[in-house]
Design a protein around this motif. Structure first.
Motif, PDB file in Angstrom:
ATOM      1  N   VAL A 108       0.842  -1.203   0.000  1.00  0.00           N
ATOM      2  CA  VAL A 108       0.000   0.000   0.000  1.00  0.00           C
ATOM      3  C   VAL A 108       0.877   1.252   0.000  1.00  0.00           C
ATOM      4  O   VAL A 108       0.553   2.241  -0.660  1.00  0.00           O
ATOM      5  N   SER A 109       2.011   1.231   0.705  1.00  0.00           N
ATOM      6  CA  SER A 109       2.941   2.371   0.694  1.00  0.00           C
ATOM      7  C   SER A 109       3.499   2.605  -0.709  1.00  0.00           C
ATOM      8  O   SER A 109       3.616   3.752  -1.149  1.00  0.00           O
ATOM      9  N   GLY A 110       3.854   1.523  -1.408  1.00  0.00           N
ATOM     10  CA  GLY A 110       4.327   1.652  -2.787  1.00  0.00           C
ATOM     11  C   GLY A 110       3.253   2.236  -3.687  1.00  0.00           C
ATOM     12  O   GLY A 110       3.523   3.075  -4.552  1.00  0.00           O
ATOM     13  N   PHE A 111       2.011   1.809  -3.466  1.00  0.00           N
ATOM     14  CA  PHE A 111       0.876   2.342  -4.221  1.00  0.00           C
ATOM     15  C   PHE A 111       0.724   3.837  -3.934  1.00  0.00           C
ATOM     16  O   PHE A 111       0.532   4.644  -4.844  1.00  0.00           O
ATOM     17  N   LYS A 112       0.835   4.195  -2.665  1.00  0.00           N
ATOM     18  CA  LYS A 112       0.727   5.595  -2.240  1.00  0.00           C
ATOM     19  C   LYS A 112       1.798   6.449  -2.924  1.00  0.00           C
ATOM     20  O   LYS A 112       1.516   7.534  -3.430  1.00  0.00           O
ATOM     21  N   ASP A 113       3.019   5.949  -2.964  1.00  0.00           N
ATOM     22  CA  ASP A 113       4.115   6.676  -3.626  1.00  0.00           C
ATOM     23  C   ASP A 113       3.869   6.801  -5.123  1.00  0.00           C
ATOM     24  O   ASP A 113       4.087   7.865  -5.708  1.00  0.00           O
ATOM     25  N   ARG A 114       3.425   5.719  -5.736  1.00  0.00           N
ATOM     26  CA  ARG A 114       3.175   5.712  -7.184  1.00  0.00           C
ATOM     27  C   ARG A 114       2.124   6.753  -7.572  1.00  0.00           C
ATOM     28  O   ARG A 114       2.225   7.397  -8.606  1.00  0.00           O
ATOM     29  N   TYR A 115       1.117   6.925  -6.732  1.00  0.00           N
ATOM     30  CA  TYR A 115       0.041   7.879  -7.021  1.00  0.00           C
ATOM     31  C   TYR A 115       0.284   9.250  -6.382  1.00  0.00           C
ATOM     32  O   TYR A 115      -0.590  10.113  -6.418  1.00  0.00           O
ATOM     33  N   LYS A 116       1.448   9.449  -5.788  1.00  0.00           N
ATOM     34  CA  LYS A 116       1.846  10.733  -5.193  1.00  0.00           C
ATOM     35  C   LYS A 116       0.836  11.230  -4.151  1.00  0.00           C
ATOM     36  O   LYS A 116       0.467  12.404  -4.119  1.00  0.00           O
ATOM     37  N   ILE A 117       0.424  10.315  -3.284  1.00  0.00           N
ATOM     38  CA  ILE A 117      -0.516  10.640  -2.217  1.00  0.00           C
ATOM     39  C   ILE A 117       0.291  11.132  -1.020  1.00  0.00           C
ATOM     40  O   ILE A 117       1.163  10.416  -0.526  1.00  0.00           O
ATOM     41  N   GLU A 118      -0.001  12.342  -0.553  1.00  0.00           N
ATOM     42  CA  GLU A 118       0.701  12.894   0.601  1.00  0.00           C
ATOM     43  C   GLU A 118      -0.138  12.839   1.868  1.00  0.00           C
ATOM     44  O   GLU A 118       0.393  12.973   2.964  1.00  0.00           O
ATOM     45  N   TYR A 119      -1.460  12.668   1.737  1.00  0.00           N
ATOM     46  CA  TYR A 119      -2.287  12.591   2.942  1.00  0.00           C
ATOM     47  C   TYR A 119      -2.144  11.208   3.562  1.00  0.00           C
ATOM     48  O   TYR A 119      -1.612  10.276   2.971  1.00  0.00           O
ATOM     49  N   ARG A 120      -2.615  11.102   4.803  1.00  0.00           N
ATOM     50  CA  ARG A 120      -2.412   9.862   5.559  1.00  0.00           C
ATOM     51  C   ARG A 120      -3.319   8.746   5.071  1.00  0.00           C
ATOM     52  O   ARG A 120      -4.505   8.955   4.826  1.00  0.00           O
ATOM     53  N   ILE A 121      -2.731   7.575   5.002  1.00  0.00           N
ATOM     54  CA  ILE A 121      -3.469   6.367   4.678  1.00  0.00           C
ATOM     55  C   ILE A 121      -3.504   5.510   5.941  1.00  0.00           C
ATOM     56  O   ILE A 121      -2.472   5.233   6.548  1.00  0.00           O
ATOM     57  N   LEU A 122      -4.713   5.126   6.333  1.00  0.00           N
ATOM     58  CA  LEU A 122      -4.921   4.288   7.505  1.00  0.00           C
ATOM     59  C   LEU A 122      -5.446   2.929   7.047  1.00  0.00           C
ATOM     60  O   LEU A 122      -6.026   2.818   5.968  1.00  0.00           O
ATOM     61  N   ARG A 123      -5.267   1.933   7.883  1.00  0.00           N
ATOM     62  CA  ARG A 123      -5.796   0.599   7.592  1.00  0.00           C
ATOM     63  C   ARG A 123      -7.127   0.454   8.326  1.00  0.00           C
ATOM     64  O   ARG A 123      -7.164   0.383   9.554  1.00  0.00           O
ATOM     65  N   ALA A 124      -8.228   0.438   7.568  1.00  0.00           N
ATOM     66  CA  ALA A 124      -9.557   0.316   8.174  1.00  0.00           C
ATOM     67  C   ALA A 124      -9.724  -1.076   8.776  1.00  0.00           C
ATOM     68  O   ALA A 124      -9.284  -2.067   8.193  1.00  0.00           O
ATOM     69  N   ASP A 125     -10.354  -1.133   9.924  1.00  0.00           N
ATOM     70  CA  ASP A 125     -10.694  -2.424  10.516  1.00  0.00           C
ATOM     71  C   ASP A 125     -12.188  -2.681  10.304  1.00  0.00           C
ATOM     72  O   ASP A 125     -12.924  -1.809   9.837  1.00  0.00           O
ATOM     73  N   LYS A 126     -12.625  -3.877  10.643  1.00  0.00           N
ATOM     74  CA  LYS A 126     -14.012  -4.274  10.410  1.00  0.00           C
ATOM     75  C   LYS A 126     -14.995  -3.380  11.172  1.00  0.00           C
ATOM     76  O   LYS A 126     -16.024  -2.985  10.641  1.00  0.00           O
ATOM     77  N   LYS A 127     -14.660  -3.045  12.419  1.00  0.00           N
ATOM     78  CA  LYS A 127     -15.554  -2.221  13.245  1.00  0.00           C
ATOM     79  C   LYS A 127     -15.761  -0.840  12.599  1.00  0.00           C
ATOM     80  O   LYS A 127     -16.888  -0.350  12.503  1.00  0.00           O
ATOM     81  N   THR A 128     -14.677  -0.203  12.167  1.00  0.00           N
ATOM     82  CA  THR A 128     -14.778   1.114  11.540  1.00  0.00           C
ATOM     83  C   THR A 128     -15.548   1.020  10.229  1.00  0.00           C
ATOM     84  O   THR A 128     -16.426   1.831   9.944  1.00  0.00           O
ATOM     85  N   TYR A 129     -15.202   0.034   9.450  1.00  0.00           N
ATOM     86  CA  TYR A 129     -15.870  -0.200   8.169  1.00  0.00           C
ATOM     87  C   TYR A 129     -17.382  -0.309   8.383  1.00  0.00           C
ATOM     88  O   TYR A 129     -18.166   0.358   7.716  1.00  0.00           O
ATOM     89  N   GLN A 130     -17.786  -1.148   9.325  1.00  0.00           N
ATOM     90  CA  GLN A 130     -19.208  -1.356   9.555  1.00  0.00           C
ATOM     91  C   GLN A 130     -19.888  -0.142  10.186  1.00  0.00           C
ATOM     92  O   GLN A 130     -21.047   0.126   9.904  1.00  0.00           O
ATOM     93  N   SER A 131     -19.181   0.603  11.034  1.00  0.00           N
ATOM     94  CA  SER A 131     -19.809   1.761  11.666  1.00  0.00           C
ATOM     95  C   SER A 131     -20.102   2.867  10.652  1.00  0.00           C
ATOM     96  O   SER A 131     -21.035   3.645  10.837  1.00  0.00           O
TER      97      SER A 131
END
Length: 172
Positions: A108-131
């Protein structure tokens, strides 16, 4: 009898077309004035990030995945909006719904670099996803705009160029 079959068939097709158009359109839920569910999630470096730490700022919470083609189309605009409005109080949090066993942080970090994303990327968990998204399979990307008080003021399923910027300008 044949005429009745044709008119029923046309009516069914019309309903299906309308359903398809509505389900693929960008949706803004203007009645979404509820508090955004808080979360504490790891970013790609393992640092824990809480939504509450951004009170007083406008936060865009973007549920997305690296394998999602519509998500990839949103990334350049989100990166542009991040650069343009970051100093004015906008925070973008990309919540990756990628399965960590298939798409690890390095990927995911490599993907972030490839797309020049500077904002934070978090890993969603099931609880957050469902909420935020419920238990059914929602469309991605799904984006939520959270105001300075922590309330959800808009929800977008899918993406439409220019819509987010207008909303940010009103809120900032």
């Amino acid at each position: 009898m044949l005429l009745n079959y044709r008119s029923n068939s046309i009516a069914l097709r019309t309903v299906l077309i309308i359903f398809f158009l509505l389900s693929t359109a960008c949706i803004k839920d203007t009645n979404a004035q509820q508090m955004a569910p808080d979360f504490i999630l790891p970013d790609l470096s393992g640092e824990m990030v809480s939504l509450k730490e951004f009170r007083g700022k406008i936060v865009l919470v973007d549920f997305w995945a690296t394998w999602c083609l519509p998500c990839r189309k949103t990334l350049p605009e989100l990166a542009r909006l991040d650069k343009k409005y970051r100093d004015k109080g906008l925070v973008i949090l990309g919540l990756s719904i990628d399965d960590p066993t298939s798409y690890d942080n390095k990927y995911v970090s490599g993907f972030k670099d490839r797309y020049k994303i500077e904002y934070r990327i978090l890993r969603a968990d099931k609880k957050t996803y469902q909420s935020y998204l419920g238990t059914e399979n929602p469309r991605v990307p799904t984006l939520f705009i959270v105001d300075k008080k922590g309330k959800i003021v808009a929800k977008h399923e899918g993406f439409e160029t220019g819509v987010l910027e207008k909303e940010f300008q009103e809120l900032l």
